[in-house]
Structure formats: C-alpha cells, structure tokens
Write an enzyme that holds these catalytic residues in place. Structure first.
Site, PDB file in Angstrom:
ATOM      1  N   GLY A 120     -78.711   0.233  79.011  1.00 46.22           N
ATOM      2  CA  GLY A 120     -77.500  -0.584  78.998  1.00 46.22           C
ATOM      3  C   GLY A 120     -77.355  -1.680  79.987  1.00 46.22           C
ATOM      4  O   GLY A 120     -78.277  -2.022  80.478  1.00 46.22           O
ATOM      5  N   GLU A 158     -83.121   1.146  81.832  1.00 43.01           N
ATOM      6  CA  GLU A 158     -83.753   0.035  81.275  1.00 43.01           C
ATOM      7  C   GLU A 158     -82.402  -0.708  80.970  1.00 43.01           C
ATOM      8  O   GLU A 158     -81.588  -0.503  80.055  1.00 43.01           O
ATOM      9  CB  GLU A 158     -84.150   0.408  79.774  1.00 43.01           C
ATOM     10  CG  GLU A 158     -85.402   1.292  79.943  1.00 43.01           C
ATOM     11  CD  GLU A 158     -86.717   0.346  79.866  1.00 43.01           C
ATOM     12  OE1 GLU A 158     -86.546  -0.573  80.153  1.00 43.01           O
ATOM     13  OE2 GLU A 158     -87.791   1.146  80.061  1.00 43.01           O
TER      14      GLU A 158
END
Ligand code: NAD
Length: 537
Positions: free
Chosen positions: A261, A283
């Site tokens: 996100g 990530e």
C-alpha cells in the site's frame, strides 16, 4: 425542468440497467449473487456482520454490490481458525502442498477471463491488464508448485569433529496479507502461493474498494481446499476498512504481515508490527523514473514511456512518473510522446480497444487535480492533459476519467512535492539533462526506490547504471520500461518503498521460520572456538 443533478441521476439510473446486465453476467460467471448483501468473511464458512462496504464501478459510478465486512468478533474467529488451519497444514508434506497449489492454479486459470473482467469492472483497469493480472497469479502458482520441492535448507561444515550444522526452514504460522486496490488479485496471489508452499495459513485483508475481486478469488481457492479435505481457513478472508486492517496488524496471532500500500500507511504498519516483534514485509509507493540517452532507440523508448505513464491510468506502483530526457533528443522524444497521448480516448475498460480506463475513486480525481494545480502554480508547462474529462457520453459520464498529463516543471527541484511524492494518477513530469550522472542523481534523489529504467545502446552506460554509482531502486531496467515485472525474479523496492521482496528470487525465504541446528554425532561435546569450560581442567 429537471436539474443537472437529477438529469445525471436519471442517466445513471438508465445506465445502471445496462451495466447491471453486464455486471451480472460477469458476477454470475463467478457464481457471485449481488442481489443481496454479500458475506465478506471466510474462515471455513462464509459470514459477515460488520460494516457495509460498497463496491462501486469506477467507470460509471454504479454500485455493483454491498459487502458485509468483518466485525471484531468475526476477525477474532478468523484468526483462531487460521491458527488451527496452520497447525494442521504445517504437517502436510511440502510437495503435497504443491499439489494443492497446482489445483488452485488450474481453478484460477479456468476462470481467467471472468476474473479479468471482474477486475476491469471493479478496479477499472483495462481487460487485457485484468486478464494479465490473473495470469500472473497462475504463473506464481506454477512457480510455487516447483518451489514446494525445492525449499531447501543447507548443510554447513562444522569446525567440531562429529558435528553437523543444518539451516532448516519450517512453516512460520499465520501470514496476513494486506493488499492495495490497484493489484487487487496479483499481490494476494504472490503471497498466497509462497506462503502455502511454505506451509502457512494466510488471512487476506483486501482493499475495501475491491471486495468483489477478493470474494471471487477466495471462493475459487476455498473450493479446492475443501475438495481436498483441508480447512478453508488455510486461505481465509476478512474484508474491511482501516479498522479491520489495524486490528489484523496489531494481532499477536499474526506471525507475519505482508503489507502492500501507500508509504503513509506502510510507515504505521511497519512500526506496529515491529513494536510487537512480528515479521513484516512492506511493498509501498513508487516514484519511478525513465532516463533516455541520445543513443536510445527512440521508438521503443517512447512506446515504453507511454505504457509506463498512461497504462492502468497511472495507477501502478511501477508507473513512470518522472522522465529525464537528454537535451539532444528531448524535443523529438516529446513530440513523439505527445502524438501517442493525443491518440488516447477514455473508454470502458471492458472494451478491447480501450487504452485509458478511469481512476479507481472520486478521491483520486481530487489528488490528480491538486497535483496539476501545484504544477501550474509552480510554473510548470503542461504539454498535454491537465484536466478532468467533461461531457463524456453515458455511461462514462459517471466515471472517474482524467486526462493523462505531461508537465515540464521549471526546474528539477527534488525537494518540491511535484517531484518527490507519488501522485497515483497519470501525471508525468519531465526534466532535461546533459550528463548521465546528473540523471542518475535525479533518479536517486527522491525518497522512493521502486523501479527505474535507462534507455541506451552504450554498454558503458549500462555498467554505470546497474553498478555502485547507478540506480538505487529495487528494479533497475535497461531498454525496458519501469512497469511490467515478471514473477520469476524478486519484486520490490528500496528506501521508502519499504525494502520488501515478493514473488520470485529468494522471496520465499521470508515465509518460513529458519532454525540453525547443530547436531553432535560424536561421543564428545567440544565447545566451539576451542573454549574450555571444565572444572577438572
Ligand atoms: P493504502 O495504503 O491506502 O491501503 C492499503 C491497504 O491498507 C488497504 O487494504 C487498506 O484498507 C489498509 N489500511 C489502511 N489503513 C490502514 C492501517 N492504519 N492499518 C492497517 N491497514 C490499513 O493503499 P491503496 O491506495 O490501496 O494502494 C495504492 C498504494 O499502494 C500506492 O502507494 C502504490 O504505490 C502502492 N502499491 C505498492 C506496490 C508495491 O509492490 N510496492 C504494489 C501495489 C500498490
């Protein structure tokens, strides 16, 4: 006389019928009934009594379905069932787990077209990308089937006679997967495949705006598990908004949180998981640059930048957001790029000819407009775009369509928000350089470090780019755009992108619990490094 609002309302009501037919065809192909509220929790059984999540079609604004998210009690139950499922699944031999994954792969592949269409409908990406995203999950499942026979530890030479040292991977526990709206299935697929091969249970908390995709995929996966006599909670689902995400992240029952996100949310998630000494994989956002040298094949580079910046309406973590052009080719490159931009028409992502779908939410249109305003205020030249699409024909008039934008800010001031922040929309900022070193400095001078791309035919530039003074991103491409990674290599970014690695490479090693086991086969018990500790000495 009808007001503009009621006219809009009428046309929406009208298109609702049209789209509903289409939507219901896609949903029924996936055995999802949208007539009633949908259960958004799965832990072996389908349930859901929490807040309602609306699934809204970004192309038309139509509400596609209403989903009942996880209540706090249901989340607790899901966590307990996940733990039970893990305790059983960890005993299943890894190649047998691989066989389950092979069946999941087959089941998903059989629904590739329908799932791809659902993604276009709910997320808004064009269908070829939606189908490609399912293919990515099929690919990673293939990969994990092979991996299930290759998740090897190591035997290490011991300095002590009659001793052996083993580095042993074992299943880890419950892996929570929190995913972003823009890859509503692939991110889960990457995590599911590796986590299942490793012998874990996963609990998925998808983006609240892509609940239908998560329900459709979970139905398919759960059927395979159940057909094999395994608990469905091996691959559980808890839909919900921020509160559900926070509760998952805080839970001591979750051994690893794999979060995809924004940087802002990732920063909080990282701290919370770290504070309870859980494992975390982040990530996060990207702010990716392409650098074009004067010796580059311009036609290839222009097409790649076009796809990188406009594809998925600029809503990929790897979208090209910064373009650094060598002075010698800048005018020619921009002229070719603008021609491609001029050919773009917004359209229904389900239509095969559409290249530009909508932004995912109304709020994203505001983010786009603010970014363009800021560019204008700081004196940037807007070469193309810079506005919302107005007056589109029904049904697209209810959608979130914005014009892909090319802007040339006055300077490359990396301290300015126009360069240093990720605007999750099709806005491309251009800077002109004279030396590769300058462009690399600009490439590296932002907080994010996900993807980067250099276009050149000169091997000396390539060496510089991929070496110690080159790009500091996790993905460093040459004559390949910033977008569109394959599953075989590790995927992820450095710096504020979070340092996480998923998918191929050594990523699987994070989904296991490593033990270093020293075994003494001898009749003596010497200490390492020759240390003596005996009262008789
Ligand atoms: P987001 O950060 O708003 O939401 C991501 C997930 O976190 C959602 O499931 C959301 O419900 C949940 N969440 C929100 N607040 C939370 C909290 N306080 N605690 C726990 N969970 C919480 O991101 P988004 O808008 O859905 O996705 C776009 C972002 O994701 C972009 O920044 C994009 O670059 C990034 N992204 C990164 C990658 C990557 O691999 N690096 C891939 C896809 C998307």
């Amino acid at each position: 006389m009808l007001s503009r609002t009621s006219l809009r309302g009428l046309s929406r009501a009208h298109l609702r019928c049209n789209l509903s037919t289409r939507a219901s065809a896609i949903l029924s192909a996936l055995e999802i009934s949208a007539d009633t509220e949908l259960a958004g929790v799965y832990h072996g059984e389908w349930t859901g009594t929490g807040d309602i999540l609306e699934s809204v079609c970004p192309t038309t604004g139509e509400v596609l379905a209403r989903v009942r998210s996880a209540s706090p009690q249901e989340l607790q139950t899901a966590l307990e069932k996940s733990r039970e499922a893990y305790e059983l699944f960890r005993l299943v031999p890894a190649p047998r787990r691989g066989e389950i994954l092979r069946q999941i792969r087959e089941a998903l592949a059989a629904k590739r077209e329908a799932l791809g269409a659902l993604m276009s409908l709910e997320m808004g990406k064009i269908k070829t990308e939606g189908v490609g995203e399912i293919q990515e999950v099929v690919d990673i499942a293939d990969y994990a089937v092979g991996l299930s026979r290759m998740m090897n530890g190591r035997v290490v030479a011991s300095e002590r006679p009659g001793h052996s040292i083993y580095e042993v991977p074992n299943p880890l526990g419950v892996v929570a997967v929190l995913s972003a709206f823009n890859f509503p299935v692939a991110v889960y697929g990457w995590n599911l495949a590796l986590s299942l091969a490793a012998g874990n249970a996963t609990l998925w908390k998808p983006s609240p705006s892509t609940s239908l995709c998560s329900i459709a995929v979970t139905k398919i996966v759960s059927q395979v598990l159940e057909q094999n006599g395994l608990p469905g909670a091996i691959a559980g689902l808890v839909t919900g908004a921020k509160d559900v995400g926070e509760a998952v992240v805080e839970s001591q029952d979750v051994d690893m949180v794999s979060f995809t996100g924004s940087e802002a949310v990732g920063r909080q998630v990282g701290k919370v998981v770290q504070s309870r000494f859980g494992k975390v994989l982040l990530e996060l956002g990207g702010n990716n640059a392409s650098i074009i040298m004067p010796d580059a094949d311009l036609s290839l580079a222009v097409s790649a930048v076009f796809f990188g910046a406009v594809g998925t309406a600029g809503q990929r973590c790897t979208s090209t957001r910064r373009l650094y052009l060598h002075r010698d080719i800048a005018p020619e490159f921009l002229s070719q790029l603008q021609s491609l931009y001029a050919s773009v028409r917004p359209g229904d992502p389900l239509e095969p000819t559409t290249l530009l779908g909508p932004l995912h939410t109304r709020a994203a249109m505001g983010v786009y407009s603010s970014a363009v305003d800021r560019l204008r205020k700081t004196g940037a030249e807007i070469l193309t775009g810079g506005a919302l699409y107005e007056g589109l024909a029904s049904p697209l008039d209810g959608g979130n369509f914005v014009m892909p934008t090319i802007a040339v800010p006055k300077t490359v001031d990396l301290a300015d928000a126009v360069w240093k922040t990720e605007t999750f929309a099709p806005v491309l900022c251009v800077g002109v350089f004279d030396e590769l070193e300058q462009a690399i400095k600009w490439n590296n001078g932002v907080p994010q470090g996900l993807s980067s791309s250099l276009w050149t035919r000169d091997i000396r530039n390539v060496g510089k780019w991929i070496g110690p003074v080159g790009s500091d991103a996790g993905i460093v491409n040459v004559n390949v755009g910033t977008s569109g990674a394959e599953i075989g290599a590790a995927f992820g970014g450095n710096k504020s992108t979070g340092w996480g690695r998923e998918s191929g490479g050594d990523a699987w090693k994070q989904y296991v619990r490593w033990s270093t086991c020293t075994i003494n086969y001898s009749d003596k018990a010497p200490l390492a490094q020759g240390v003596q500790f005996s009262s008789a000495a």
